[in-house]
Structure formats: C-alpha cells, structure tokens
Design a protein around this motif. Structure first.
Motif, PDB file in Angstrom:
ATOM      1  N   ILE A 204       0.823  -1.210   0.000  1.00  0.00           N
ATOM      2  CA  ILE A 204       0.000   0.000   0.000  1.00  0.00           C
ATOM      3  C   ILE A 204       0.856   1.259   0.000  1.00  0.00           C
ATOM      4  O   ILE A 204       0.605   2.207  -0.764  1.00  0.00           O
ATOM      5  CB  ILE A 204      -0.964  -0.011   1.205  1.00  0.00           C
ATOM      6  N   ASP A 205       1.884   1.305   0.856  1.00  0.00           N
ATOM      7  CA  ASP A 205       2.717   2.506   0.935  1.00  0.00           C
ATOM      8  C   ASP A 205       3.406   2.786  -0.395  1.00  0.00           C
ATOM      9  O   ASP A 205       3.429   3.937  -0.872  1.00  0.00           O
ATOM     10  CB  ASP A 205       3.758   2.353   2.048  1.00  0.00           C
ATOM     11  N   GLU A 206       3.988   1.754  -0.997  1.00  0.00           N
ATOM     12  CA  GLU A 206       4.671   1.945  -2.276  1.00  0.00           C
ATOM     13  C   GLU A 206       3.684   2.287  -3.387  1.00  0.00           C
ATOM     14  O   GLU A 206       4.003   3.046  -4.308  1.00  0.00           O
ATOM     15  CB  GLU A 206       5.455   0.682  -2.650  1.00  0.00           C
ATOM     16  N   THR A 207       2.473   1.735  -3.298  1.00  0.00           N
ATOM     17  CA  THR A 207       1.441   2.065  -4.286  1.00  0.00           C
ATOM     18  C   THR A 207       1.072   3.537  -4.216  1.00  0.00           C
ATOM     19  O   THR A 207       0.905   4.206  -5.244  1.00  0.00           O
ATOM     20  CB  THR A 207       0.188   1.189  -4.067  1.00  0.00           C
ATOM     21  N   ILE A 208       0.945   4.066  -3.000  1.00  0.00           N
ATOM     22  CA  ILE A 208       0.625   5.493  -2.843  1.00  0.00           C
ATOM     23  C   ILE A 208       1.736   6.361  -3.415  1.00  0.00           C
ATOM     24  O   ILE A 208       1.486   7.328  -4.153  1.00  0.00           O
ATOM     25  CB  ILE A 208       0.387   5.812  -1.346  1.00  0.00           C
ATOM     26  N   ASP A 209       2.989   6.002  -3.057  1.00  0.00           N
ATOM     27  CA  ASP A 209       4.125   6.787  -3.576  1.00  0.00           C
ATOM     28  C   ASP A 209       4.188   6.735  -5.099  1.00  0.00           C
ATOM     29  O   ASP A 209       4.385   7.764  -5.770  1.00  0.00           O
ATOM     30  CB  ASP A 209       5.437   6.259  -2.985  1.00  0.00           C
ATOM     31  N   ALA A 210       4.007   5.543  -5.668  1.00  0.00           N
ATOM     32  CA  ALA A 210       4.083   5.393  -7.122  1.00  0.00           C
ATOM     33  C   ALA A 210       2.956   6.142  -7.815  1.00  0.00           C
ATOM     34  O   ALA A 210       3.149   6.742  -8.886  1.00  0.00           O
ATOM     35  CB  ALA A 210       4.036   3.910  -7.495  1.00  0.00           C
ATOM     36  N   THR A 211       1.776   6.145  -7.212  1.00  0.00           N
ATOM     37  CA  THR A 211       0.631   6.857  -7.792  1.00  0.00           C
ATOM     38  C   THR A 211       0.868   8.361  -7.775  1.00  0.00           C
ATOM     39  O   THR A 211       0.549   9.068  -8.743  1.00  0.00           O
ATOM     40  CB  THR A 211      -0.656   6.497  -7.024  1.00  0.00           C
ATOM     41  N   CYS A 212       1.440   8.865  -6.676  1.00  0.00           N
ATOM     42  CA  CYS A 212       1.738  10.298  -6.585  1.00  0.00           C
ATOM     43  C   CYS A 212       2.766  10.693  -7.645  1.00  0.00           C
ATOM     44  O   CYS A 212       2.637  11.753  -8.300  1.00  0.00           O
ATOM     45  CB  CYS A 212       2.260  10.650  -5.200  1.00  0.00           C
ATOM     46  N   GLU A 213       3.780   9.860  -7.798  1.00  0.00           N
ATOM     47  CA  GLU A 213       4.814  10.145  -8.792  1.00  0.00           C
ATOM     48  C   GLU A 213       4.277  10.035 -10.217  1.00  0.00           C
ATOM     49  O   GLU A 213       4.866  10.591 -11.159  1.00  0.00           O
ATOM     50  CB  GLU A 213       5.997   9.191  -8.607  1.00  0.00           C
ATOM     51  N   ASN A 214       3.164   9.333 -10.366  1.00  0.00           N
ATOM     52  CA  ASN A 214       2.561   9.128 -11.687  1.00  0.00           C
ATOM     53  C   ASN A 214       1.433  10.127 -11.935  1.00  0.00           C
ATOM     54  O   ASN A 214       0.454   9.834 -12.617  1.00  0.00           O
ATOM     55  CB  ASN A 214       2.025   7.699 -11.802  1.00  0.00           C
ATOM     56  N   ALA A 215       1.567  11.304 -11.304  1.00  0.00           N
ATOM     57  CA  ALA A 215       0.597  12.404 -11.495  1.00  0.00           C
ATOM     58  C   ALA A 215      -0.820  12.023 -11.086  1.00  0.00           C
ATOM     59  O   ALA A 215      -1.803  12.489 -11.668  1.00  0.00           O
ATOM     60  CB  ALA A 215       0.627  12.886 -12.940  1.00  0.00           C
ATOM     61  N   GLY A 216      -0.939  11.138 -10.087  1.00  0.00           N
ATOM     62  CA  GLY A 216      -2.255  10.781  -9.577  1.00  0.00           C
ATOM     63  C   GLY A 216      -2.909   9.615 -10.268  1.00  0.00           C
ATOM     64  O   GLY A 216      -3.982   9.159  -9.833  1.00  0.00           O
ATOM     65  N   LEU A 217      -2.310   9.130 -11.324  1.00  0.00           N
ATOM     66  CA  LEU A 217      -2.862   7.953 -12.007  1.00  0.00           C
ATOM     67  C   LEU A 217      -2.433   6.700 -11.249  1.00  0.00           C
ATOM     68  O   LEU A 217      -1.255   6.534 -10.914  1.00  0.00           O
ATOM     69  CB  LEU A 217      -2.365   7.893 -13.461  1.00  0.00           C
ATOM     70  N   LEU A 218      -3.384   5.844 -10.961  1.00  0.00           N
ATOM     71  CA  LEU A 218      -3.121   4.678 -10.115  1.00  0.00           C
ATOM     72  C   LEU A 218      -2.035   3.786 -10.693  1.00  0.00           C
ATOM     73  O   LEU A 218      -2.082   3.401 -11.866  1.00  0.00           O
ATOM     74  CB  LEU A 218      -4.407   3.871  -9.921  1.00  0.00           C
ATOM     75  N   ARG A 219      -1.056   3.474  -9.868  1.00  0.00           N
ATOM     76  CA  ARG A 219      -0.020   2.531 -10.246  1.00  0.00           C
ATOM     77  C   ARG A 219       0.156   1.552  -9.077  1.00  0.00           C
ATOM     78  O   ARG A 219       0.581   1.940  -7.999  1.00  0.00           O
ATOM     79  CB  ARG A 219       1.298   3.233 -10.538  1.00  0.00           C
TER      80      ARG A 219
END
Length: 396
Positions: A204-219
């Motif tokens: 979950i934590d890495e998913t949130i960080d990756a999504t933020c880095e991806n301009a809000g698009l879920l990753r």
C-alpha cells in the motif's frame, strides 16, 4: 477550585494531562457546563477521558469526589419490585424549595427517614419514595436533586449518575472473553523476510508513492508475501486450585486453538508445577505425557513460551524432591529447578496468573507466587496484563 478533583482522577488511574485540564477550565469559563452538575459530569468526561476503557475509572473518581456513592441495601425488596414495574405518568406538582438544593447529606438523611416512615407504595406527589411527581426519591418523575431508586431515569437528573458505573465492562483490567483473547493474540506476530516467491501482496505505501509520482494515475505495486514466524509453546496448570479459573483458561485455550496466524503452536499441561513430565491433555492422567527434557531438546529457544497458572501451592511442591503430588511420579529435581531450566532455555517466556495482582502478596500460596515471580516475569490475566506479556514476548 477543582484542583483536588484533578488529583482524585489521577489517583484512580486516569492519565489527565495539564493541557486537558486547562481545556476543561477554559470550557467552564465559557459556561459550557451551565449550572448543572449533570452537564459538568458529561463535560468532564468528554474532555478528560481518552478511551472507553477509562470511563469506569472516571465514574468512580467522580462519584467519590462528589460524595455520591451511598448504600441502598436497606431498601425493602417489595419496594424495589414495585419501583421496577414501570414508569407511571403523573402531573408535576409544585416543587418545594428544599428539594432544589444539591445537599447530599440532607438528601440521604431524608431518604432514610422516608424508608422508615413509608408503609406502602406511592405514585406522584413530592414527599414519598415513589414514581412520577416531584419527590426527590424514586423514578419516573422530575427533581433536579433527586436520588433515583428503581426503574430507568426519564430525565437523567439524578445527581448520583456516576455511581451507576455503566462502563465497568469496558475496563482494560477486566477478565477476558474469547474474542478479546483473539484480538490480543493477534499482536503476537513477527514476520519473516520476504519469501522467495511471486510478488502477489499489494504494497500500500509503495502504491501510494508510485501513484503520486505518476501524477495521480493509479499505479499498483506488489511485493513478495511474508509469513508469520512466531512459534508458541503454551503450558497450562490444570486441576486443584485452578478449577475456579477453568472457564477463563478455557477461553484462552479456545482463542489460541482457533488462531491461524502462528507458525506453530504446542500446548501441554502440568499440575501446580512443571516436573519431569508434561501432560498432553488437561486430565493430567498417568501415561498421557511426554518428558520435559524431550520438549527442551526438540522445541528450540525460538519458541515464545506462556505458562498459565496461579502459582499457588505448598512450598514443598515447588522446593522439594518428591514434591510432585502424583504418588506414582517421583521428581528427583525440585520443581523450581525445572522452572529455571525453562527460563534458561527460552529467551522469551512469561507467566500469566488468573489471581488478581493485588492479592499476590497475601493470597494462599503467596510464598510460592513470589518465588515463581523471581524466575519469570508474571502478569495478571487481564487485557492489560496480556498486552504487557505479549510486548515482553516480542522484545529482543
């Protein structure tokens, strides 16, 4: 003016901070309690109590400080029966001036006088113990300085509300039921490093960080799963003085037996003290055992160990050769030596005692309780005690 109330709350175990106390003083300055003791009670509870398990401590402190705990043992049984039949609607009568005062001593004196004078039930009015009306004694009516007797309060105006102790079952130091055991034992989890397998567990934590880095698009980011590495050895005292605690111990056993988060669980039994043998069922019958030395050889020191028992026995059972009460199983080594062997072998080991902690010093068997405490960390078998024991087991 309430500084002594602050110290009373602390005395009853409430961790009231200075900031919280100043917040309460500010609320009083703003008139949030009005002129009502009842509103002051709720205001204090909302500001000073942090969790439901402390409500009962607050009620006890409040009741003691405001002198609202009084005995009602002398109320006749037939009067209780009548008062509990239900509420009766009655028109309010004019309220006498003396009834408007919050004078506990006067109320109690008058209450006892009414009980001596009254020979029959009474509904309505402003004098007798009854239902409806404006009498300060009874229920179903209205009086701002009343003592509710029987039934359910309709206006919640009785000054002795705190003595009801409606939250005693929320206390952390209550004995546990099966669900509470299960919730507590969930804390007994230590995870291994990632196992060598596919990445199937959502991080979950890495998913949130990756999504933020991806301009809000879920990753979505996945990680290799982990497994619980905790191995638990439970040893329970069975029979004798433990019969009175059998229901509590049964709930503990059931909670652990149903656990799915342990890597391994071993359960053995003993009577009063551990000797040469550990029994495989709570009957502690001859032949249904394994050698304690086998356990020490085959269950390595990584096992977390919980011993459950009252530790109350005759001194010779703990300190003497042949102290085992089983006539056919003579122990060449004193029980205390076997306990010390367990303590030396297992790095994380605790003793849970169903006897209340405040009685350890004077209950029957207090000497052996003290000696066992010198070998193992001992905790009371309550929610607080179990939490502390689990923290001890998980310490490195």
């Amino acid at each position: 003016m309430f500084i002594h109330f602050f110290y009373t709350l602390r005395e009853y175990g409430l961790n009231v901070s200075l900031d919280e106390w100043l917040c309460l003083m500010d609320a009083l300055d703003r008139g949030l309690a009005g002129n009502s003791l009842r509103e002051f009670y709720y205001l204090c509870r909302n500001v000073l109590v942090k969790r439901e398990s402390d409500y009962d401590k607050f009620d006890m402190a409040f009741a003691v400080f405001f002198q609202s705990i009084q005995s009602v043992d002398e109320i006749p049984e037939e009067l209780w029966d009548w008062l509990n039949q239900g509420e009766l609607e009655r028109e309010l009568e004019d309220m006498p001036e003396w009834a408007k005062e919050f004078d506990f001593d006067t109320l109690q004196k008058m209450f006892r006088e009414r009980l001596e004078e009254q020979k029959e039930k009474h509904d309505g009015g402003n004098y007798w113990v009854g239902t409806g009306g404006t009498s300060p004694f009874g229920h179903g009516g209205y009086n701002p300085a009343g003592i509710r007797v029987g039934g359910a309060g309709r206006h919640r105006s009785a000054v002795q509300i705190a003595e009801d102790r409606n939250f005693r079952d929320f206390r952390q130091d209550n004995e546990l039921d099966t669900r509470q055991f299960q919730m507590a034992f969930r804390k007994l989890r230590q995870f291994s490093t990632r196992v060598d397998t596919a990445k199937t567990e959502l991080d979950i934590d890495e998913t949130i960080d990756a999504t933020c880095e991806n301009a809000g698009l879920l990753r979505l980011v996945y990680e290799k799963p982990r497994k619980n590495t905790v191995k638990l050895l439970l040893m329970m005292d069975a029979g004798g003085s433990m019969y009175q605690h059998s229901e509590l111990c049964s709930r503990l056993f059931q909670a652990l037996h149903d656990s799915t988060h342990l890597k391994d669980l071993k359960i053995y039994y003993f009577h009063n003290c551990v000797y040469d043998y550990l029994y495989t069922d709570p009957s502690c019958a001859n032949g249904r055992w394994i050698e304690t030395e086998w356990v020490l050889r085959n269950l390595d020191s990584d096992y977390k160990v919980i011993l459950v028992g009252d530790a109350a026995m005759s001194s010779y059972e703990l300190l003497s050769r042949g102290g085992n009460l089983d006539w056919y199983v003579y122990n060449k080594e004193p029980g205390i030596d076997w306990l010390k062997k367990l303590e030396r072998h297992y790095k994380n080991i605790v003793w849970l005692n169903p006897i209340k902690k405040e009685r350890w010093g004077y209950a029957w068997g207090s000497r052996t309780i003290a000696l066992v405490r010198e070998v193992f960390p001992m905790y009371e078998l309550t929610l607080d005690g179990l939490d502390a024991a689990i923290q001890k087991l998980l310490s490195r």
